[in-house]
Design a protein around this motif. Sequence first.
Motif, PDB file in Angstrom:
ATOM      1  N   TYR A 259     -12.813   7.651   0.944  1.00  0.00           N
ATOM      2  CA  TYR A 259     -13.142   6.646  -0.072  1.00  0.00           C
ATOM      3  C   TYR A 259     -12.276   5.406   0.104  1.00  0.00           C
ATOM      4  O   TYR A 259     -12.738   4.274  -0.038  1.00  0.00           O
ATOM      5  N   PHE A 260     -10.996   5.600   0.441  1.00  0.00           N
ATOM      6  CA  PHE A 260     -10.077   4.477   0.624  1.00  0.00           C
ATOM      7  C   PHE A 260     -10.089   3.930   2.047  1.00  0.00           C
ATOM      8  O   PHE A 260      -9.944   2.728   2.262  1.00  0.00           O
ATOM      9  N   LEU A 261     -10.282   4.812   3.049  1.00  0.00           N
ATOM     10  CA  LEU A 261     -10.077   4.413   4.433  1.00  0.00           C
ATOM     11  C   LEU A 261     -11.315   3.816   5.084  1.00  0.00           C
ATOM     12  O   LEU A 261     -11.204   3.046   6.035  1.00  0.00           O
ATOM     13  N   GLN A 262     -12.529   4.167   4.595  1.00  0.00           N
ATOM     14  CA  GLN A 262     -13.743   3.637   5.192  1.00  0.00           C
ATOM     15  C   GLN A 262     -14.154   2.336   4.505  1.00  0.00           C
ATOM     16  O   GLN A 262     -13.952   2.171   3.303  1.00  0.00           O
ATOM     17  N   ALA A 263     -14.754   1.455   5.281  1.00  0.00           N
ATOM     18  CA  ALA A 263     -15.156   0.145   4.744  1.00  0.00           C
ATOM     19  C   ALA A 263     -16.228   0.296   3.680  1.00  0.00           C
ATOM     20  O   ALA A 263     -16.227  -0.382   2.661  1.00  0.00           O
ATOM     21  N   THR A 264     -17.171   1.202   3.898  1.00  0.00           N
ATOM     22  CA  THR A 264     -18.229   1.464   2.919  1.00  0.00           C
ATOM     23  C   THR A 264     -18.346   2.966   2.733  1.00  0.00           C
ATOM     24  O   THR A 264     -17.948   3.753   3.599  1.00  0.00           O
ATOM     25  N   ILE A 265     -18.892   3.376   1.627  1.00  0.00           N
ATOM     26  CA  ILE A 265     -19.077   4.792   1.350  1.00  0.00           C
ATOM     27  C   ILE A 265     -20.396   5.246   1.975  1.00  0.00           C
ATOM     28  O   ILE A 265     -21.449   4.689   1.676  1.00  0.00           O
ATOM     29  N   PRO A 266     -20.368   6.256   2.886  1.00  0.00           N
ATOM     30  CA  PRO A 266     -21.607   6.735   3.502  1.00  0.00           C
ATOM     31  C   PRO A 266     -22.556   7.295   2.456  1.00  0.00           C
ATOM     32  O   PRO A 266     -22.147   7.655   1.352  1.00  0.00           O
ATOM     33  N   GLU A 267     -23.834   7.399   2.838  1.00  0.00           N
ATOM     34  CA  GLU A 267     -24.829   7.889   1.890  1.00  0.00           C
ATOM     35  C   GLU A 267     -24.542   9.323   1.456  1.00  0.00           C
ATOM     36  O   GLU A 267     -24.860   9.706   0.341  1.00  0.00           O
TER      37      GLU A 267
ATOM     38  N   TYR B 158      -1.749  12.374  -2.704  1.00  0.00           N
ATOM     39  CA  TYR B 158      -1.566  12.694  -4.117  1.00  0.00           C
ATOM     40  C   TYR B 158      -2.532  11.881  -4.981  1.00  0.00           C
ATOM     41  O   TYR B 158      -3.097  12.382  -5.961  1.00  0.00           O
ATOM     42  N   ILE B 159      -2.714  10.600  -4.626  1.00  0.00           N
ATOM     43  CA  ILE B 159      -3.636   9.739  -5.381  1.00  0.00           C
ATOM     44  C   ILE B 159      -5.045  10.319  -5.334  1.00  0.00           C
ATOM     45  O   ILE B 159      -5.753  10.369  -6.354  1.00  0.00           O
ATOM     46  N   CYS B 160      -5.471  10.773  -4.149  1.00  0.00           N
ATOM     47  CA  CYS B 160      -6.817  11.333  -4.004  1.00  0.00           C
ATOM     48  C   CYS B 160      -6.999  12.550  -4.915  1.00  0.00           C
ATOM     49  O   CYS B 160      -8.047  12.729  -5.542  1.00  0.00           O
TER      50      CYS B 160
ATOM     51  N   LYS C 256       0.842  -1.188   0.000  1.00  0.00           N
ATOM     52  CA  LYS C 256       0.000   0.000   0.000  1.00  0.00           C
ATOM     53  C   LYS C 256       0.880   1.242   0.000  1.00  0.00           C
ATOM     54  O   LYS C 256       2.006   1.223   0.513  1.00  0.00           O
ATOM     55  N   PRO C 257       0.386   2.342  -0.562  1.00  0.00           N
ATOM     56  CA  PRO C 257       1.156   3.589  -0.546  1.00  0.00           C
ATOM     57  C   PRO C 257       1.174   4.206   0.844  1.00  0.00           C
ATOM     58  O   PRO C 257       0.306   3.926   1.675  1.00  0.00           O
ATOM     59  N   ASP C 258       2.180   5.052   1.107  1.00  0.00           N
ATOM     60  CA  ASP C 258       2.201   5.769   2.381  1.00  0.00           C
ATOM     61  C   ASP C 258       1.167   6.893   2.335  1.00  0.00           C
ATOM     62  O   ASP C 258       0.561   7.175   1.299  1.00  0.00           O
ATOM     63  N   LEU C 259       0.925   7.560   3.470  1.00  0.00           N
ATOM     64  CA  LEU C 259      -0.138   8.557   3.573  1.00  0.00           C
ATOM     65  C   LEU C 259       0.102   9.747   2.654  1.00  0.00           C
ATOM     66  O   LEU C 259      -0.840  10.302   2.077  1.00  0.00           O
TER      67      LEU C 259
END
Length: 256
Positions: free
Chosen positions: A60-68, A49-51, A41-44
Motif C-alpha cells: 500500500y505504501f511502496l507501490q505507486a498505485t494499488i493493484p486491482e 508496525y504502521i502496517c 519517512k519511517p525506517d522499514l
Amino acid sequence: MTFGEKLKAARIESGLKQSELAKKLNTTGNTISNWENNVSKPDLDTLSYICGILHVTASYFLQATIPEDEVSISELKLVKKYRYITEHSPSGAKTINAVLENEYAIAEQLEKQKDRIEELETSQAAVIDIQPHLEDSTRLIEYHHSASAGTGVFILGSEGVEQLPIPNTPENRKVDYAIKVSGNSMEPDYSDGDIVLVSQKVDLNHGDVGIFIVNNDAYIKEYGETELISWNPDADNIIISEYDNIVCMGKVVGKY
C-alpha cells in the motif's frame, strides 16, 4: 499519492489521531506530522508496525498505485465485519450472501446495458434499425418463485430464477425483478399466484408494500414502524425483534 498522503488516509480511515498513532509507535506527534508532510519517512521496521496498526500491507505504501487485486482499507473493514457476522450469526451471513448475489446480478445487467447503449451509439445503422420498434420493445427482468403472503418462502441464491419480458415503458424501467405471491395474507390487493413487480431504485416508506427477507424467508408485506403488516384481517402481522435478520429487497410498484 505520496507516502505522506497514503499514511494520512490510512490513519484517518482507522479512526486515529496523529497523537494516538504516535503513542502506539512510541514516538511523537511531530514525527507523525513530518511523515505525513513528506518531510521524513519511517525506517522499514517502523513501517511494518504502521502496517499492523493501520491494517494495510506494505505494498500500500511502496507501490505507486494499488493493484486491482489489492484490498483497500475500507474493503478490509468490510471483510472483518463479514467474518465477525459469519462467526456469530450464520443466518446473517446467508442474508448478506443473498443480497450480494442479487446486487451483483443487477450490476452485471446494468453493465451489459451500458455496453449495448455504447454499441448502438457508435453504430448509426443499428440506431436507425431499432427506432421504428421502440413502442413495441420489451425488456427482460428476473422472475423469482416466490414471496409469501402467508408463512414465508425460502428465497436465497439464484435457484428458480427465470426471465420475464415486460413492456419497456418509462414506468417499467424502474422495475428490477418480479416475484410471485404465495398465500392470501395481503388480499384483496395481492392474491395467491399474482406476480408483482419490484423496484430497488425507489424509496420505501412506512405504509408502502415491499419484499422483505426475514430470517431467510421472503414475504410481501406493508412496511410498518415496528412490524410487517398483513392486509387480510384474518392473517397475523410479523413482529420484528432485535434478534431477527431483516432485509428489504425492494418496493412493490405494480403487478405483471
